[in-house]
Design a protein around this motif. Structure first.
Motif, PDB file in Angstrom:
ATOM      1  N   SER A  60       3.583   9.999 -10.343  1.00 33.45           N
ATOM      2  CA  SER A  60       4.940  10.102 -10.648  1.00 33.45           C
ATOM      3  C   SER A  60       5.406  10.369 -12.211  1.00 33.45           C
ATOM      4  CB  SER A  60       6.120   8.985 -10.114  1.00 33.45           C
ATOM      5  OG  SER A  60       6.074   9.512  -8.542  1.00 33.45           O
ATOM      6  N   GLY A  61       4.706  10.139 -12.504  1.00 30.55           N
ATOM      7  CA  GLY A  61       4.639   9.866 -14.965  1.00 30.55           C
ATOM      8  C   GLY A  61       3.925   8.620 -15.283  1.00 30.55           C
ATOM      9  N   LYS A  62       3.730   7.659 -14.091  1.00 28.80           N
ATOM     10  CA  LYS A  62       3.379   6.490 -15.162  1.00 28.80           C
ATOM     11  C   LYS A  62       2.061   6.144 -14.746  1.00 28.80           C
ATOM     12  CE  LYS A  62       7.967   5.028 -13.577  1.00 28.80           C
ATOM     13  NZ  LYS A  62       8.723   3.736 -12.753  1.00 28.80           N
ATOM     14  N   THR A  63       1.780   5.192 -15.533  1.00 29.74           N
ATOM     15  CA  THR A  63      -0.098   4.877 -15.708  1.00 29.74           C
ATOM     16  C   THR A  63       0.061   3.653 -15.100  1.00 29.74           C
ATOM     17  OG1 THR A  63       0.115   5.288 -17.762  1.00 29.74           O
ATOM     18  CG2 THR A  63      -1.934   4.682 -17.031  1.00 29.74           C
ATOM     19  N   LEU A  64      -1.358   3.997 -13.856  1.00 31.09           N
ATOM     20  CA  LEU A  64      -1.967   2.784 -13.033  1.00 31.09           C
ATOM     21  C   LEU A  64      -3.315   2.096 -13.359  1.00 31.09           C
ATOM     22  CD1 LEU A  64       0.966   3.247 -10.782  1.00 31.09           C
ATOM     23  CD2 LEU A  64      -1.145   2.601  -9.124  1.00 31.09           C
ATOM     24  N   VAL A  65      -3.640   1.090 -13.722  1.00 28.58           N
ATOM     25  CA  VAL A  65      -4.933   0.701 -14.194  1.00 28.58           C
ATOM     26  C   VAL A  65      -5.536  -0.595 -12.919  1.00 28.58           C
ATOM     27  CG1 VAL A  65      -6.427  -0.759 -16.179  1.00 28.58           C
ATOM     28  CG2 VAL A  65      -4.248   0.890 -16.573  1.00 28.58           C
ATOM     29  N   VAL A 132      -3.104   5.247  -1.994  1.00 31.23           N
ATOM     30  CA  VAL A 132      -1.725   5.405  -2.261  1.00 31.23           C
ATOM     31  C   VAL A 132      -1.912   6.407  -2.884  1.00 31.23           C
ATOM     32  CG1 VAL A 132      -0.287   4.844  -4.087  1.00 31.23           C
ATOM     33  CG2 VAL A 132      -1.103   2.339  -3.236  1.00 31.23           C
ATOM     34  N   THR A 133      -1.262   7.108  -2.256  1.00 25.40           N
ATOM     35  CA  THR A 133      -1.294   8.485  -2.286  1.00 25.40           C
ATOM     36  C   THR A 133       0.227   8.997  -3.681  1.00 25.40           C
ATOM     37  OG1 THR A 133      -0.350   9.225  -0.137  1.00 25.40           O
ATOM     38  CG2 THR A 133      -3.297   9.048  -0.795  1.00 25.40           C
ATOM     39  N   PRO A 134       0.115  10.281  -3.677  1.00 27.52           N
ATOM     40  CA  PRO A 134       1.809  11.141  -4.197  1.00 27.52           C
ATOM     41  C   PRO A 134       2.333  11.706  -3.087  1.00 27.52           C
ATOM     42  CG  PRO A 134      -0.229  12.046  -5.085  1.00 27.52           C
ATOM     43  CD  PRO A 134      -0.410  11.407  -4.247  1.00 27.52           C
ATOM     44  N   MET A 135       3.800  11.416  -3.482  1.00 23.67           N
ATOM     45  CA  MET A 135       4.575  12.634  -2.341  1.00 23.67           C
ATOM     46  C   MET A 135       5.882  12.584  -3.064  1.00 23.67           C
ATOM     47  SD  MET A 135       5.077  10.103   0.803  1.00 23.67           S
ATOM     48  CE  MET A 135       6.786  12.094   1.710  1.00 23.67           C
ATOM     49  N   PHE A 136       6.680  13.709  -2.720  1.00 20.09           N
ATOM     50  CA  PHE A 136       7.793  13.822  -3.006  1.00 20.09           C
ATOM     51  C   PHE A 136       8.213  13.307  -2.045  1.00 20.09           C
ATOM     52  CE2 PHE A 136       5.482  17.348  -5.046  1.00 20.09           C
ATOM     53  CZ  PHE A 136       5.853  17.430  -5.991  1.00 20.09           C
ATOM     54  N   HIS A 137       9.659  12.764  -2.440  1.00 20.78           N
ATOM     55  CA  HIS A 137       9.841  10.970  -1.802  1.00 20.78           C
ATOM     56  C   HIS A 137      10.955  12.352  -0.712  1.00 20.78           C
ATOM     57  CE1 HIS A 137      12.293   8.431   0.308  1.00 20.78           C
ATOM     58  NE2 HIS A 137      13.357   8.709   0.018  1.00 20.78           N
ATOM     59  N   ASN A 138      10.590  11.828   0.692  1.00 19.77           N
ATOM     60  CA  ASN A 138      11.284  12.807   2.054  1.00 19.77           C
ATOM     61  C   ASN A 138      11.922  11.909   2.741  1.00 19.77           C
ATOM     62  OD1 ASN A 138      11.919  14.327   4.423  1.00 19.77           O
ATOM     63  ND2 ASN A 138      10.053  16.059   3.739  1.00 19.77           N
ATOM     64  N   GLU A 139      13.076  11.485   3.228  1.00 20.19           N
ATOM     65  CA  GLU A 139      13.643  10.427   3.846  1.00 20.19           C
ATOM     66  C   GLU A 139      12.954  11.215   5.206  1.00 20.19           C
ATOM     67  OE1 GLU A 139      17.713  10.593   4.222  1.00 20.19           O
ATOM     68  OE2 GLU A 139      17.706  12.496   3.841  1.00 20.19           O
ATOM     69  N   PHE A 140      12.397  11.969   5.710  1.00 20.44           N
ATOM     70  CA  PHE A 140      12.405  12.625   7.031  1.00 20.44           C
ATOM     71  C   PHE A 140      10.502  11.996   7.405  1.00 20.44           C
ATOM     72  CE2 PHE A 140      16.065  15.065   6.583  1.00 20.44           C
ATOM     73  CZ  PHE A 140      16.921  13.961   6.933  1.00 20.44           C
ATOM     74  N   TYR A 141      10.230  12.338   6.406  1.00 23.77           N
ATOM     75  CA  TYR A 141       8.587  12.034   6.486  1.00 23.77           C
ATOM     76  C   TYR A 141       7.801  10.975   7.323  1.00 23.77           C
ATOM     77  CZ  TYR A 141       3.630  11.516   5.395  1.00 23.77           C
ATOM     78  OH  TYR A 141       2.236  11.688   5.592  1.00 23.77           O
ATOM     79  N   LEU A 142       8.798   9.961   7.971  1.00 25.23           N
ATOM     80  CA  LEU A 142       8.246   8.979   8.297  1.00 25.23           C
ATOM     81  C   LEU A 142       7.766   9.435   9.553  1.00 25.23           C
ATOM     82  CD1 LEU A 142       8.549   5.286   5.829  1.00 25.23           C
ATOM     83  CD2 LEU A 142       6.315   7.171   6.922  1.00 25.23           C
ATOM     84  N   ARG A 143       9.724   9.606   9.935  1.00 26.65           N
ATOM     85  CA  ARG A 143       9.881  10.419  11.268  1.00 26.65           C
ATOM     86  C   ARG A 143       9.095  11.233  11.914  1.00 26.65           C
ATOM     87  NH1 ARG A 143      14.353   9.249  15.176  1.00 26.65           N
ATOM     88  NH2 ARG A 143      15.490   8.838  13.187  1.00 26.65           N
ATOM     89  N   LEU A 218       6.701   4.205   2.478  1.00 25.62           N
ATOM     90  CA  LEU A 218       7.342   4.638   1.350  1.00 25.62           C
ATOM     91  C   LEU A 218       7.117   3.644   0.757  1.00 25.62           C
ATOM     92  CD1 LEU A 218       9.097   7.327   2.383  1.00 25.62           C
ATOM     93  CD2 LEU A 218       7.048   7.752   2.135  1.00 25.62           C
ATOM     94  N   LEU A 219       6.424   4.163  -1.319  1.00 24.23           N
ATOM     95  CA  LEU A 219       7.044   3.102  -2.198  1.00 24.23           C
ATOM     96  C   LEU A 219       7.904   4.211  -3.491  1.00 24.23           C
ATOM     97  CD1 LEU A 219       6.850   0.952  -3.590  1.00 24.23           C
ATOM     98  CD2 LEU A 219       4.099   1.908  -4.774  1.00 24.23           C
ATOM     99  N   GLY A 220       9.193   3.989  -2.972  1.00 27.95           N
ATOM    100  CA  GLY A 220      10.056   4.662  -3.852  1.00 27.95           C
ATOM    101  C   GLY A 220      10.135   4.795  -5.371  1.00 27.95           C
ATOM    102  N   GLN A 221       9.247   3.507  -5.427  1.00 26.23           N
ATOM    103  CA  GLN A 221       9.468   3.157  -7.210  1.00 26.23           C
ATOM    104  C   GLN A 221       8.223   4.536  -8.268  1.00 26.23           C
ATOM    105  OE1 GLN A 221       9.786   0.899  -5.187  1.00 26.23           O
ATOM    106  NE2 GLN A 221      10.340  -0.953  -6.023  1.00 26.23           N
ATOM    107  N   LEU A 222       7.495   4.763  -6.680  1.00 33.17           N
ATOM    108  CA  LEU A 222       6.144   5.389  -7.509  1.00 33.17           C
ATOM    109  C   LEU A 222       6.049   7.194  -6.871  1.00 33.17           C
ATOM    110  CD1 LEU A 222       3.152   3.817  -7.934  1.00 33.17           C
ATOM    111  CD2 LEU A 222       4.663   4.679  -9.691  1.00 33.17           C
ATOM    112  N   ASP A 223       7.641   7.229  -5.906  1.00 31.70           N
ATOM    113  CA  ASP A 223       7.211   8.273  -4.491  1.00 31.70           C
ATOM    114  C   ASP A 223       6.241   8.721  -4.602  1.00 31.70           C
ATOM    115  OD1 ASP A 223       9.940   9.108  -5.778  1.00 31.70           O
ATOM    116  OD2 ASP A 223       9.436  10.192  -7.056  1.00 31.70           O
TER     117      ASP A 223
END
Length: 255
Positions: A60-65, A132-143, A218-223
């Protein structure tokens, strides 16, 4: 009798031939090892230097090290394939986007794990497996994930669910699709109609409890989607696991 002698002689010759071939192969391997260790020390130094470098990428545009000691297998990046030698590890580094970042940590201290111990312990590993995998936030994903585990259609009411006060989770038991003699357990957290976490615990044969649990949240801060693997007795700590895992991942954000 002549045929027996001929067969015996042939077998002896073949055995000698195989011994020679095997000796040549071993000699070649030994000489190559000597070359790497003595003639080409820079090559071994390069491997050691690479092994000491951290794993780096973007979500999500943020660098992880992440220190390499946390990553037992390998991170996967956008635009590459693990199964294609021409693209595997083609796009790596801090400017490449993560597709999958797998880590293993101790619980509850979230320290790196001795790799040999991790593989030796197998399903009995006492820490956490984190992906950890990226995903576009979807409030219905876990359901949708919960319904997929239970074999429910979208919007269908869950039959036979019970609420476990001590866990703060709903529970449904279902027969395994592949092995009907096995009874799996499915848990989820739900507040105001929103599923916040889903857990699948795989059953042993003869319905004797479960041996492994995996959760998703979900980890909303990183989508991002976080998947967690752990031994069943840790399910009672699922809230702490979720909170601390999120904090651990966010602590690796460099910018």
């Amino acid at each position: 009798m002549n045929i027996k002698k001929w067969l015996l002689k042939t077998c002896v010759c073949m055995w000698q031939f195989l011994r020679i071939v095997g000796g040549v192969v071993l000699l070649g391997a030994f000489l190559y090892f000597i070359y790497l260790m003595v003639v080409s020390p820079r090559g071994s130094e390069g491997l050691e230097e690479k092994a000491a470098q951290p794993i780096c990428g973007r979500l999500s545009g943020k660098t992880l090290v992440v220190p390499r000691s946390y990553v037992v297998f390998w991170a996967e990046y956008e635009g590459e394939s693990t199964w294609d030698k021409n693209t595997f590890h083609k796009n790596t580094g801090c400017d490449a986007n993560f597709i999958s970042l797998p880590m293993v940590v101790t619980w509850p201290s979230f320290q790196s794990v001795d790799h040999s111990k991790y593989f030796r312990d197998g399903l009995g590993f006492d820490g956490l497996e984190v992906v950890v995998t990226p995903m576009f936030h979807n409030e219905f994903y876990l359901r949708a994930r919960r319904d997929a585990f239970l074999g429910n259609s979208t919007g269908q009411q869950v039959e036979g669910a019970s609420y476990i006060d001590g866990l703060g989770l709903y529970l449904v038991k279902r027969r395994d699709n592949t092995f009907p003699e096995i009874l799996n357990e499915y848990y989820w957290s739900e507040e105001e109609g929103e599923v916040q976490a889903v857990f699948e615990c795989l059953g042993n044969h003869k319905d004797v409890g479960v041996y492994s649990c995996r959760g998703e949240f979900l980890l909303g801060q990183l989508d991002a989607l976080i998947k967690i693997g752990f031994t069943p007795e840790k399910l009672s700590d699922w809230k702490s696991i979720a909170v601390l895992t999120k904090e651990f991942v966010l602590s690796k954000v460099a910018n």
